[in-house]
Design a protein around this motif. Structure first.
Motif, PDB file in Angstrom:
ATOM      1  N   ARG A 177       1.442  -1.358   0.300  1.00  0.00           N
ATOM      2  CA  ARG A 177      -0.223   0.008   0.323  1.00  0.00           C
ATOM      3  C   ARG A 177       0.527   1.030  -0.138  1.00  0.00           C
ATOM      4  O   ARG A 177       0.681   2.397  -0.704  1.00  0.00           O
ATOM      5  CB  ARG A 177      -0.642   0.233   1.387  1.00  0.00           C
ATOM      6  CG  ARG A 177      -1.612  -1.305   1.238  1.00  0.00           C
ATOM      7  CD  ARG A 177      -2.484  -0.928   2.564  1.00  0.00           C
ATOM      8  NE  ARG A 177      -3.670  -2.029   2.697  1.00  0.00           N
ATOM      9  CZ  ARG A 177      -4.870  -2.282   1.607  1.00  0.00           C
ATOM     10  NH1 ARG A 177      -5.500  -1.258   1.153  1.00  0.00           N
ATOM     11  NH2 ARG A 177      -5.837  -3.085   1.818  1.00  0.00           N
ATOM     12  N   SER A 178       2.297   1.083   0.954  1.00  0.00           N
ATOM     13  CA  SER A 178       2.440   2.586   0.916  1.00  0.00           C
ATOM     14  C   SER A 178       4.140   2.010   1.611  1.00  0.00           C
ATOM     15  O   SER A 178       4.448   1.291   1.971  1.00  0.00           O
ATOM     16  CB  SER A 178       2.280   2.956   1.261  1.00  0.00           C
ATOM     17  OG  SER A 178       1.576   3.047   2.833  1.00  0.00           O
ATOM     18  N   VAL A 179       5.268   3.209   1.461  1.00  0.00           N
ATOM     19  CA  VAL A 179       6.541   3.428   2.134  1.00  0.00           C
ATOM     20  C   VAL A 179       6.263   4.292   2.869  1.00  0.00           C
ATOM     21  O   VAL A 179       5.691   5.257   2.545  1.00  0.00           O
ATOM     22  CB  VAL A 179       7.570   2.379   1.197  1.00  0.00           C
ATOM     23  CG1 VAL A 179       7.154   4.047   0.321  1.00  0.00           C
ATOM     24  CG2 VAL A 179       8.736   2.594   1.635  1.00  0.00           C
ATOM     25  N   ILE A 180       6.603   4.109   4.133  1.00  0.00           N
ATOM     26  CA  ILE A 180       6.948   4.872   4.795  1.00  0.00           C
ATOM     27  C   ILE A 180       8.732   4.966   5.603  1.00  0.00           C
ATOM     28  O   ILE A 180       9.067   4.070   5.957  1.00  0.00           O
ATOM     29  CB  ILE A 180       6.141   4.931   6.825  1.00  0.00           C
ATOM     30  CG1 ILE A 180       4.473   4.230   6.234  1.00  0.00           C
ATOM     31  CG2 ILE A 180       6.213   6.263   7.427  1.00  0.00           C
ATOM     32  CD1 ILE A 180       3.910   4.730   7.019  1.00  0.00           C
ATOM     33  N   GLU A 204      15.358   0.385  -4.385  1.00  0.00           N
ATOM     34  CA  GLU A 204      16.482  -0.967  -3.735  1.00  0.00           C
ATOM     35  C   GLU A 204      15.721  -0.817  -2.669  1.00  0.00           C
ATOM     36  O   GLU A 204      15.726  -2.684  -2.155  1.00  0.00           O
ATOM     37  CB  GLU A 204      17.205  -0.424  -4.469  1.00  0.00           C
ATOM     38  CG  GLU A 204      18.356  -1.614  -3.633  1.00  0.00           C
ATOM     39  CD  GLU A 204      19.145  -1.274  -3.589  1.00  0.00           C
ATOM     40  OE1 GLU A 204      20.436  -1.787  -4.350  1.00  0.00           O
ATOM     41  OE2 GLU A 204      19.891  -0.457  -2.512  1.00  0.00           O
ATOM     42  N   ALA A 205      15.645  -0.081  -2.070  1.00  0.00           N
ATOM     43  CA  ALA A 205      14.942  -0.264  -0.196  1.00  0.00           C
ATOM     44  C   ALA A 205      13.353  -0.961  -0.488  1.00  0.00           C
ATOM     45  O   ALA A 205      13.683  -2.119   1.058  1.00  0.00           O
ATOM     46  CB  ALA A 205      14.483   0.722   0.139  1.00  0.00           C
ATOM     47  N   LEU A 222      11.283  -6.408   0.274  1.00  0.00           N
ATOM     48  CA  LEU A 222       9.761  -7.201  -0.066  1.00  0.00           C
ATOM     49  C   LEU A 222      10.796  -8.526  -0.079  1.00  0.00           C
ATOM     50  O   LEU A 222       9.721  -9.725   0.202  1.00  0.00           O
ATOM     51  CB  LEU A 222       9.433  -6.955  -0.777  1.00  0.00           C
ATOM     52  CG  LEU A 222       8.206  -5.905  -0.848  1.00  0.00           C
ATOM     53  CD1 LEU A 222       8.071  -5.527  -2.626  1.00  0.00           C
ATOM     54  CD2 LEU A 222       6.953  -6.413  -0.196  1.00  0.00           C
ATOM     55  N   GLY A 223      11.877  -8.377   0.234  1.00  0.00           N
ATOM     56  CA  GLY A 223      12.213  -9.866   0.379  1.00  0.00           C
ATOM     57  C   GLY A 223      13.049 -10.754  -0.559  1.00  0.00           C
ATOM     58  O   GLY A 223      13.247 -11.330  -0.873  1.00  0.00           O
ATOM     59  N   PHE A 224      13.437  -9.334  -1.611  1.00  0.00           N
ATOM     60  CA  PHE A 224      14.513  -9.618  -2.941  1.00  0.00           C
ATOM     61  C   PHE A 224      15.586  -9.522  -2.495  1.00  0.00           C
ATOM     62  O   PHE A 224      16.143  -8.910  -1.699  1.00  0.00           O
ATOM     63  CB  PHE A 224      14.145  -8.696  -3.999  1.00  0.00           C
ATOM     64  CG  PHE A 224      12.462  -9.138  -4.818  1.00  0.00           C
ATOM     65  CD1 PHE A 224      12.131 -10.756  -5.393  1.00  0.00           C
ATOM     66  CD2 PHE A 224      11.273  -7.920  -3.998  1.00  0.00           C
ATOM     67  CE1 PHE A 224      10.874 -10.597  -5.888  1.00  0.00           C
ATOM     68  CE2 PHE A 224       9.803  -8.688  -5.118  1.00  0.00           C
ATOM     69  CZ  PHE A 224      10.003  -9.620  -5.243  1.00  0.00           C
ATOM     70  N   ASN A 225      16.236  -9.599  -3.321  1.00  0.00           N
ATOM     71  CA  ASN A 225      18.045 -10.032  -3.210  1.00  0.00           C
ATOM     72  C   ASN A 225      18.653  -8.547  -3.990  1.00  0.00           C
ATOM     73  O   ASN A 225      17.502  -8.155  -4.906  1.00  0.00           O
ATOM     74  CB  ASN A 225      18.589 -10.625  -4.282  1.00  0.00           C
ATOM     75  CG  ASN A 225      19.504 -11.231  -4.084  1.00  0.00           C
ATOM     76  OD1 ASN A 225      20.766 -11.315  -3.132  1.00  0.00           O
ATOM     77  ND2 ASN A 225      20.250 -11.669  -5.364  1.00  0.00           N
ATOM     78  N   TYR A 269      15.336   1.675   6.938  1.00  0.00           N
ATOM     79  CA  TYR A 269      15.078   2.521   7.985  1.00  0.00           C
ATOM     80  C   TYR A 269      12.973   2.676   7.179  1.00  0.00           C
ATOM     81  O   TYR A 269      13.089   3.905   7.020  1.00  0.00           O
ATOM     82  CB  TYR A 269      15.850   4.297   7.635  1.00  0.00           C
ATOM     83  CG  TYR A 269      17.428   4.001   8.190  1.00  0.00           C
ATOM     84  CD1 TYR A 269      16.787   4.262   9.367  1.00  0.00           C
ATOM     85  CD2 TYR A 269      18.425   3.251   7.764  1.00  0.00           C
ATOM     86  CE1 TYR A 269      18.146   4.127   9.922  1.00  0.00           C
ATOM     87  CE2 TYR A 269      19.628   3.275   8.382  1.00  0.00           C
ATOM     88  CZ  TYR A 269      19.670   3.465   9.714  1.00  0.00           C
ATOM     89  OH  TYR A 269      20.412   3.666  10.328  1.00  0.00           O
ATOM     90  N   ILE A 270      12.916   1.864   6.331  1.00  0.00           N
ATOM     91  CA  ILE A 270      11.646   1.994   5.974  1.00  0.00           C
ATOM     92  C   ILE A 270      10.545   0.981   6.208  1.00  0.00           C
ATOM     93  O   ILE A 270      11.218  -0.065   6.987  1.00  0.00           O
ATOM     94  CB  ILE A 270      11.816   2.269   4.102  1.00  0.00           C
ATOM     95  CG1 ILE A 270      12.041   1.156   3.553  1.00  0.00           C
ATOM     96  CG2 ILE A 270      12.812   3.412   3.875  1.00  0.00           C
ATOM     97  CD1 ILE A 270      11.877   0.796   2.322  1.00  0.00           C
ATOM     98  N   LYS A 271       9.359   1.331   6.618  1.00  0.00           N
ATOM     99  CA  LYS A 271       8.594  -0.065   6.458  1.00  0.00           C
ATOM    100  C   LYS A 271       7.791   0.212   6.082  1.00  0.00           C
ATOM    101  O   LYS A 271       7.078   0.802   4.849  1.00  0.00           O
ATOM    102  CB  LYS A 271       7.709   1.046   7.887  1.00  0.00           C
ATOM    103  CG  LYS A 271       6.570   0.237   8.260  1.00  0.00           C
ATOM    104  CD  LYS A 271       5.772   0.602   9.536  1.00  0.00           C
ATOM    105  CE  LYS A 271       4.893  -0.267  10.119  1.00  0.00           C
ATOM    106  NZ  LYS A 271       3.977   0.495  11.504  1.00  0.00           N
ATOM    107  N   LEU A 272       7.319  -0.889   5.389  1.00  0.00           N
ATOM    108  CA  LEU A 272       5.848  -1.625   3.885  1.00  0.00           C
ATOM    109  C   LEU A 272       4.802  -1.367   4.431  1.00  0.00           C
ATOM    110  O   LEU A 272       4.656  -2.405   5.417  1.00  0.00           O
ATOM    111  CB  LEU A 272       6.234  -2.175   3.056  1.00  0.00           C
ATOM    112  CG  LEU A 272       7.540  -1.857   2.616  1.00  0.00           C
ATOM    113  CD1 LEU A 272       8.085  -3.118   1.145  1.00  0.00           C
ATOM    114  CD2 LEU A 272       7.575  -0.832   1.244  1.00  0.00           C
ATOM    115  N   ILE A 273       3.766  -0.318   4.469  1.00  0.00           N
ATOM    116  CA  ILE A 273       3.004  -1.164   4.950  1.00  0.00           C
ATOM    117  C   ILE A 273       1.597  -1.715   3.749  1.00  0.00           C
ATOM    118  O   ILE A 273       1.587  -1.317   2.623  1.00  0.00           O
ATOM    119  CB  ILE A 273       1.902  -0.178   4.955  1.00  0.00           C
ATOM    120  CG1 ILE A 273       2.488   0.827   5.569  1.00  0.00           C
ATOM    121  CG2 ILE A 273      -0.159   0.318   5.521  1.00  0.00           C
ATOM    122  CD1 ILE A 273       2.921   1.054   7.509  1.00  0.00           C
TER     123      ILE A 273
END
Length: 248
Positions: free
Chosen positions: A8-11, A58-59, A64-67, A89-93
């Motif tokens: 949904r978003s990145v914070i 990239e971040a 998300l778990g990618f290489n 330093y980011i959080k994925l919703i």
């Protein structure tokens, strides 16, 4: 059609950032980032070189778990360890649904992905990984054909696909074909996040376009982007544009 996005978003956790004067936090797009909302179908990150598109993409991919160098969720090789610390330093919703497929494709390290596929297939006894990429060695195809073969054969739908400058190896005709492929994937319950310089690729209508600049991140319509306007001016009057570019 996709009803709910996988992401949904990145914070950006700004309070945890050690210093906005140091890489990668000094980059314009990161320095001003609070929260960025993704379109449930396609989100584009565009802008001039050095604005932080690939760093942010990239971040997101690593979170998300990618290489960091690309590939599917199962790829775990490392040719060089140069990815930034932004992912810390980011959080994925995330959405309710989890993707059943995914791929992180970045132009600069796609060769390494192709090499890793050959290494795994050479040493393994099970089904060949290359079969899911069309069956022909990616190294035996042109860069553009290898890219396009990955889009067509490896991207299976019901997935999250992160693409970093996919136009780097594609002709204008192939870029238009890619827009068709994007539409196919969206209709197969997929979500795409794409960093690109190509007005053709960013033309898919069901999308958000975020332009990254020295002023931060702004949502734009296709016709409002610098990429579209510059290309349009050149194609409308190439002689005049060349005159201004080449006059001494």
């Amino acid at each position: 059609m996709i009803d709910s996005p996988f992401v949904r978003s990145v914070i950006l956790n700004r309070e945890d950032v050690p210093a906005f004067s140091k890489y990668p936090f000094h980059l314009p797009s990161i320095k001003t980032l609070n929260q960025l909302t993704f379109h449930p179908k396609v989100t584009y990150l565009i802008g001039e070189n050095g604005m932080g598109k690939s760093t942010l993409l990239e971040a997101i991919a690593v979170s998300l778990g990618f290489n960091p160098e690309g590939g599917s969720f199962n790829f775990n090789f490392s040719t060089f360890d140069t990815h930034s610390e932004l992912t810390n330093y980011i959080k994925l919703i995330k959405g309710i649904d989890k993707p059943r497929d995914g791929f992180f494709l970045r132009a600069e390290s796609f060769y390494n992905v192709a090499s890793n596929i050959e290494e795994l297939d050479h040493g393994g006894g099970g089904p060949k990984i290359i079969n899911s990429f069309g069956g022909q060695s990616l190294h035996e195809q042109s860069h553009g054909e290898a890219f396009f073969s990955t889009f067509i054969h490896r991207f299976g739908g019901n997935g999250i696909y992160i693409l970093d400058e996919p136009e780097a190896a594609l002709s204008p005709l192939r870029q238009m074909s890619m827009v068709t492929r994007i539409h196919d994937l969206v209709n197969q319950h997929s979500q795409l996040i794409i960093a690109t310089h190509s007005p053709i690729i960013m033309s898919y209508p069901h999308s958000f376009i975020y332009e990254l600049s020295e002023d931060g991140i702004q949502e734009k319509k296709l016709e409002e982007t610098n990429h579209f306007q510059i290309m349009k001016r050149f194609l409308n009057d190439p002689k005049r544009m060349l005159h201004h570019l080449l006059e001494s």
